[in-house]
Design a protein around this motif. Structure first.
Motif, PDB file in Angstrom:
ATOM      1  N   PHE A 346       0.850  -1.180   0.000  1.00  0.00           N
ATOM      2  CA  PHE A 346       0.000   0.000   0.000  1.00  0.00           C
ATOM      3  C   PHE A 346       0.885   1.229   0.000  1.00  0.00           C
ATOM      4  CE2 PHE A 346       0.936  -1.168   4.295  1.00  0.00           C
ATOM      5  CZ  PHE A 346       1.089   0.010   4.998  1.00  0.00           C
ATOM      6  N   GLY A 347       0.406   2.291  -0.638  1.00  0.00           N
ATOM      7  CA  GLY A 347       1.190   3.517  -0.702  1.00  0.00           C
ATOM      8  C   GLY A 347       2.528   3.299  -1.382  1.00  0.00           C
ATOM      9  N   ASP A 348       3.528   4.035  -0.918  1.00  0.00           N
ATOM     10  CA  ASP A 348       4.863   3.985  -1.516  1.00  0.00           C
ATOM     11  C   ASP A 348       5.721   2.855  -0.960  1.00  0.00           C
ATOM     12  OD1 ASP A 348       4.628   6.126  -3.277  1.00  0.00           O
ATOM     13  OD2 ASP A 348       5.226   7.600  -1.779  1.00  0.00           O
ATOM     14  N   GLY A 349       5.110   1.898  -0.290  1.00  0.00           N
ATOM     15  CA  GLY A 349       5.882   0.844   0.357  1.00  0.00           C
ATOM     16  C   GLY A 349       6.507  -0.131  -0.620  1.00  0.00           C
ATOM     17  N   HIS A 350       7.332  -1.023  -0.064  1.00  0.00           N
ATOM     18  CA  HIS A 350       7.892  -2.147  -0.810  1.00  0.00           C
ATOM     19  C   HIS A 350       7.202  -3.427  -0.352  1.00  0.00           C
ATOM     20  CE1 HIS A 350      11.012   0.106  -2.832  1.00  0.00           C
ATOM     21  NE2 HIS A 350      11.395   0.624  -1.682  1.00  0.00           N
ATOM     22  N   ARG A 351       7.265  -4.449  -1.190  1.00  0.00           N
ATOM     23  CA  ARG A 351       6.595  -5.708  -0.879  1.00  0.00           C
ATOM     24  C   ARG A 351       7.537  -6.738  -0.249  1.00  0.00           C
ATOM     25  NH1 ARG A 351       1.827  -7.377  -2.543  1.00  0.00           N
ATOM     26  NH2 ARG A 351       1.717  -6.163  -4.462  1.00  0.00           N
ATOM     27  N   HIS A 352       8.805  -6.733  -0.610  1.00  0.00           N
ATOM     28  CA  HIS A 352       9.724  -7.769  -0.133  1.00  0.00           C
ATOM     29  C   HIS A 352       9.840  -7.726   1.387  1.00  0.00           C
ATOM     30  CE1 HIS A 352      13.006 -10.616  -0.083  1.00  0.00           C
ATOM     31  NE2 HIS A 352      13.719  -9.778   0.659  1.00  0.00           N
ATOM     32  N   PHE A 353       9.868  -8.907   1.998  1.00  0.00           N
ATOM     33  CA  PHE A 353       9.918  -8.989   3.451  1.00  0.00           C
ATOM     34  C   PHE A 353      11.062  -9.876   3.922  1.00  0.00           C
ATOM     35  CE2 PHE A 353       8.951 -11.596   7.199  1.00  0.00           C
ATOM     36  CZ  PHE A 353       8.890 -10.605   8.159  1.00  0.00           C
ATOM     37  N   GLU A 354      11.804  -9.377   4.888  1.00  0.00           N
ATOM     38  CA  GLU A 354      12.762 -10.164   5.659  1.00  0.00           C
ATOM     39  C   GLU A 354      12.674  -9.691   7.094  1.00  0.00           C
ATOM     40  OE1 GLU A 354      16.691  -9.785   4.187  1.00  0.00           O
ATOM     41  OE2 GLU A 354      16.288 -10.752   2.264  1.00  0.00           O
ATOM     42  N   SER A 355      12.698 -10.608   8.035  1.00  0.00           N
ATOM     43  CA  SER A 355      12.682 -10.204   9.442  1.00  0.00           C
ATOM     44  C   SER A 355      13.950  -9.422   9.756  1.00  0.00           C
ATOM     45  CB  SER A 355      12.589 -11.429  10.356  1.00  0.00           C
ATOM     46  OG  SER A 355      11.304 -11.998  10.298  1.00  0.00           O
ATOM     47  N   ASP A 356      13.801  -8.351  10.499  1.00  0.00           N
ATOM     48  CA  ASP A 356      14.921  -7.470  10.833  1.00  0.00           C
ATOM     49  C   ASP A 356      15.590  -7.974  12.112  1.00  0.00           C
ATOM     50  OD1 ASP A 356      16.690  -5.413  11.173  1.00  0.00           O
ATOM     51  OD2 ASP A 356      15.195  -3.827  11.361  1.00  0.00           O
ATOM     52  N   TYR A 357      16.346  -9.062  11.986  1.00  0.00           N
ATOM     53  CA  TYR A 357      16.924  -9.692  13.172  1.00  0.00           C
ATOM     54  C   TYR A 357      17.947  -8.802  13.868  1.00  0.00           C
ATOM     55  CZ  TYR A 357      14.649 -13.927  11.501  1.00  0.00           C
ATOM     56  OH  TYR A 357      13.701 -14.841  11.092  1.00  0.00           O
ATOM     57  N   ASP A 358      18.663  -7.982  13.111  1.00  0.00           N
ATOM     58  CA  ASP A 358      19.614  -7.067  13.756  1.00  0.00           C
ATOM     59  C   ASP A 358      18.888  -6.116  14.693  1.00  0.00           C
ATOM     60  OD1 ASP A 358      21.992  -8.041  12.854  1.00  0.00           O
ATOM     61  OD2 ASP A 358      22.190  -6.651  11.179  1.00  0.00           O
ATOM     62  N   SER A 359      17.733  -5.619  14.267  1.00  0.00           N
ATOM     63  CA  SER A 359      16.962  -4.736  15.147  1.00  0.00           C
ATOM     64  C   SER A 359      16.365  -5.512  16.314  1.00  0.00           C
ATOM     65  CB  SER A 359      15.855  -4.029  14.354  1.00  0.00           C
ATOM     66  OG  SER A 359      16.411  -3.081  13.464  1.00  0.00           O
ATOM     67  N   PHE A 360      16.008  -6.786  16.083  1.00  0.00           N
ATOM     68  CA  PHE A 360      15.545  -7.612  17.195  1.00  0.00           C
ATOM     69  C   PHE A 360      16.660  -7.757  18.236  1.00  0.00           C
ATOM     70  CE2 PHE A 360      12.282 -10.304  14.560  1.00  0.00           C
ATOM     71  CZ  PHE A 360      11.588  -9.134  14.273  1.00  0.00           C
ATOM     72  N   GLU A 361      17.898  -7.938  17.755  1.00  0.00           N
ATOM     73  CA  GLU A 361      19.043  -8.038  18.679  1.00  0.00           C
ATOM     74  C   GLU A 361      19.219  -6.735  19.461  1.00  0.00           C
ATOM     75  OE1 GLU A 361      21.403 -10.527  19.230  1.00  0.00           O
ATOM     76  OE2 GLU A 361      21.625 -11.720  17.402  1.00  0.00           O
TER      77      GLU A 361
END
Length: 856
Positions: A346-361
């Motif tokens: 939706f909007g100007d977003g991107h579709r590809h997804f990967e979990s942001d494990y570095d931010s989880f850390e």
């Protein structure tokens, strides 16, 4: 407006939420990412943990070639820095301004980023090893950057055009350059204090490092962060890594304290503080109200800076003060399609997804620093689960990203905990979920086969927000492992195609009213009303009454401008008929308050071709060069006035007028997704005098290859007059076999009102007949004498055998059902949701306890 310095330098900030000046006084460097006291624990982690040892070895190896080249000839090594040698004065000249970000024009930028990232890595290695070879490389890079920057005057254009090295894009420069320069300085400062001197590429000798020049650069980046850009969006957060890093690099204690307040609590007309940013999450029920990608960056960078400042001053207590920010890091996962690597778009977003494990850390580390057990449990469980399922490897060195990002790769080594406490869990995706600010309600149906190809998922939504689009009440559909019915995505910002197509109604699977649906107000004048959910089964993140059925009904008011003035309602149902087969039911009602109304239903699908059939015969189309051309002559003012609804970009337009009713089918065939063609077949109700247009629309971005490089066939169905009592009613079946399971769809009308769809399927050789009852209110009555079905409610699915024997009843929202002797009702006459299986000796009931069921 140049006001910041005159205010900040004379103000003393005290009280709750201020940065503790006792930490800043007499500070010992490094102190931004780590302190000297952290070194032993990091080295112990490398010594004791296999993942850290693997990471460390890869981290060192990445800079080996740079280190060798630098040791052999420092001047030659630095020679690719894009310096303006036409201005030779015996000193390092200014860095050439960077205005290109793609292709050959981006060479200078890529070189700067390579030096900068290598400089950061070597600075970190100096901290860990005390090897001055690393320090010398980092200092030489830093000196060249500082001397090349200090001579540049920021672009006076203001807003995002007031950049420094990137004269037209400070927003990008703040992340790529501004955030990294102070990190190098912080780590090599002890080397300078010990007498370390940088090699000067112009003078061809080592010279004294200029701290005043460095302070000048730091203050310039601070000033740009405070005085450029806009507020109430992602920009202040994207600039904050530069603001905070350069503030902590300053040599004056009081200046550090003062400027940090502009990150923590004090807003400017061009910069929102963390306190305000955190408030947005509460205002929007835990979400950042922008398209995915932008919202993810806000959560990630804010969590990073909260952790950084908490390490510097634990009394700030940011993890406990604003926990809603790190907890928002998981939002994209719950918006993913069953293939696992794409999200709703939706909007100007991107579709590809990967979990942001570095931010989880980072969030886990913040939980440790804040002693926030809930945060540690949440992210500890997520990380341990990912490690267990082999979707995350802590010992893998990440690739360098030369996009518009803050370089934080070394934090994997510096901040990530030696051992993560947490359980191994599964994280099942709910049937129904939502993104309220974008008006999105999504529903998924995962197959018992476990194969993503057999899963179904779709969403209905639309709403105004930063980076939002004028979508109306749009829809996406998934099938056979792909998002087959996508929105068109986005183009290159500021271009005609992006502003007058991708942002507007015609690029979405929606309904345009009177050719005049448009946006007004809001962010860059792309305001629309928000789509509101009025019914759903199951409710958001609740258990469904049946594994095979779900539905949602949403409403929308299309009243921007003066020529649409329409009320709309859309019901999207999912019906699974076997572990490998199923279909969608889309009922779109639309009516305008204006006379001479007409409504255009738009749908695009990944495909090489589109074929329409009417009463079993291929539809004969005629070229139509007029239908969608009018908007091309409208005024266009960038980010302000648009050529609504955007369908003038449709090509190869051809129209057919089917005046005698009868059902219509459309078949989209995509032959390039795998060994077998992937198809989407549409069964379309067809009141008299509808017009069908086949066209080719511009590239659909963010879709499966190769269809992101190909124009896609698009179907537009025009209904003259209202489309409420006779709504657009389409059954969609995705499949990759020679033919689908759905054989026919019959519209059941009473008094010229569409009441239900009779859908006949062949499932594993057995005939299955399903009556999908569709109404615009929860107490509507359906009495069908030919079938013997009586139903009161908004939505239901009655399943019969080919011999007209009752199999099951799904009540999405209703209050009564009758078929022969079978009865379903509640003891209080109120609406309910339920599923009853009549195939056994006695009915199996899933629903409220007060349900009264009579067997046939």
């Amino acid at each position: 407006m140049k006001y910041v310095f005159s205010i900040v330098l004379v103000v003393s900030f005290v009280g709750a939420g201020t940065f503790n000046s006792s930490v800043a006084q007499g500070v010992q460097r490094p102190m931004i990412w780590v302190k000297a006291s952290d070194r032993k624990a990091i080295l112990d982690k490398i010594e004791s943990q296999a993942w850290a040892a693997d990471y460390y070895q890869a981290f060192k190896k990445r800079v080996e070639s740079d280190l060798l080249l630098h040791q052999q000839d420092a001047g030659k090594y630095l020679d690719k820095m894009p310096l303006d040698w036409t201005r030779t004065t015996g000193t390092i000249p200014p860095i050439l301004p960077i205005t290109g970000f793609n292709g050959e024009v981006a060479t200078g930028r890529l070189n700067v980023l390579h030096y900068m990232m290598t400089g950061v890595d070597c600075a970190v290695l100096y901290f860990l090893t005390d090897d001055e070879a690393y320090a010398q490389l980092s200092l030489d890079v830093l000196h060249t950057l500082i001397e090349g920057l200090v001579q540049i005057k920021p672009n006076p254009n203001g807003h995002n055009g007031g950049g420094y090295l990137y004269p037209e894009d400070h927003l990008r420069e703040a992340r790529e350059i501004g955030a990294a320069v102070p990190i190098i300085y912080d780590f090599v400062y002890p080397f300078i204090q010990k007498g370390g001197m940088p090699y000067d590429i112009a003078q061809k000798k080592k010279v004294a490092f200029s701290h005043p020049h460095a302070d000048n650069v730091f203050k310039t980046y601070i000033q740009l962060a405070l005085e450029q850009g806009g507020t109430n969006n992602n920009w202040p957060v994207l600039e904050s890594s530069s603001l905070v890093g350069n503030t902590l690099a300053l040599s004056d204690d009081h200046e550090r304290d003062s400027f940090l307040e502009y990150y923590l609590t004090k807003n400017t007309p061009h910069q929102d503080a963390l306190e305000k940013v955190a408030g947005h999450y509460l205002d929007y029920r835990g979400f950042w109200p922008e398209s995915l990608g932008y919202s993810g960056a806000v959560a990630s960078l804010s969590t990073y800076l909260m952790t950084l400042l908490t390490k510097n001053d634990p009394t700030l207590n940011l993890g406990n003060k604003y926990p809603q920010i790190p907890f928002a890091l998981t939002t994209p996962y719950y918006l993913t399609y069953p293939n696992g690597d794409e999200t709703v778009l939706f909007g100007d977003g991107h579709r590809h997804f990967e979990s942001d494990y570095d931010s989880f850390e980072t969030a886990y580390h913040l939980g440790q620093l804040s002693q926030n057990q809930k945060m540690m449990t949440e992210f500890g469980n997520l990380l341990n689960s990912a490690i267990h399922h082999k979707t995350y490897d802590r010992g893998r060195l990440g690739k360098r990203n030369y996009g518009a990002e803050v370089y934080r790769e070394p934090l994997h080594l510096l901040w990530h905990a030696p051992v993560i406490a947490g359980q191994v869990k599964n994280y099942p995706l709910p049937v129904t979920d939502e993104l309220p600010f974008a008006g999105i309600t999504l529903q998924r149906n995962l197959s018992p086969t476990g194969r993503s190809e057999d899963a179904l998922m779709g969403f209905v939504g639309g709403g105004a927000h930063v980076h939002g689009h004028g979508s109306g009440m749009t829809m996406e559909l998934y099938g056979q492992g792909y998002v087959l019915g996508p929105k068109a995505g986005r183009g290159t910002y500021t271009t005609d195609l992006h502003e007058n197509y991708y942002r507007l109604f015609a690029s979405h699977n929606t309904v345009v009213v009177n050719g005049a649906s448009e946006t007004d107000g809001g962010w860059v004048n792309l305001g629309i009303n928000r789509v509101e959910r009025i019914a759903a089964e199951p409710e958001v993140r609740k258990k469904p009454v049946s594994e095979n059925y779900s539905f949602s009904t949403s409403q929308f008011r299309d009243d921007k401008g003066e020529k649409a003035e329409a009320a709309q309602e859309r019901t999207l149902g999912i019906v699974r008929t076997s572990p490998t087969t199923g279909y969608y039911v889309d009922i779109f009602r639309s009516k305008s308050d204006l006379p001479d109304e007409y409504h255009d239903y738009i749908y695009r699908n990944l495909a090489d071709k589109l074929i329409l059939e009417h009463s079993g015969r291929t539809v004969d189309f005629q070229k139509d060069s007029v239908r969608f051309r009018a908007p091309a002559a409208k005024e266009w003012v960038r980010n302000r006035t648009f050529r609504h609804p955007g369908w003038h970009f449709f090509k190869q337009v051809e129209t057919a007028r089917l005046r005698d009713g009868g059902e219509v089918t459309a078949l989209f065939s995509a032959n390039r997704l795998g060994e077998k063609p992937v198809k989407m077949k549409l069964f379309i109700n067809n009141p008299k005098d509808r017009e069908y247009t086949r066209a080719v629309s511009p590239l659909s971005r963010e879709v499966a290859k190769p269809y992101g490089e190909r124009d896609n066939p698009t179907l537009v169905i025009r209904q003259k007059g209202g489309a409420w009592q006779q709504p657009f009613a389409v059954v969609y079946e995705p499949y990759s076999a020679d033919k689908g399971s759905v054989e026919s769809v019959e519209s059941i009308r009473q008094n010229n009102v569409l009441k239900a769809l009779k859908i006949t399927s062949n499932v594993s050789g057995n005939t299955v007949v399903q009556y999908v009852i569709v109404a615009d209110k929860p107490d509507a009555s359906f009495e069908d004498e030919p079938s013997g079905i009586s139903f009161t409610g908004r939505y239901g699915v009655v399943t019969l055998t080919g011999d007209h024997e009752l199999q099951s009843v799904y009540v999405g929202e209703g209050s009564g059902f009758r078929f022969k002797k079978a009865r379903i009702q509640s003891d209080n006459q109120k609406a309910f949701s339920a599923f009853v299986d009549f195939t056994g000796i006695s009915p199996k009931v899933s629903g409220p306890e007060n349900l009264l069921v009579t067997s046939p």
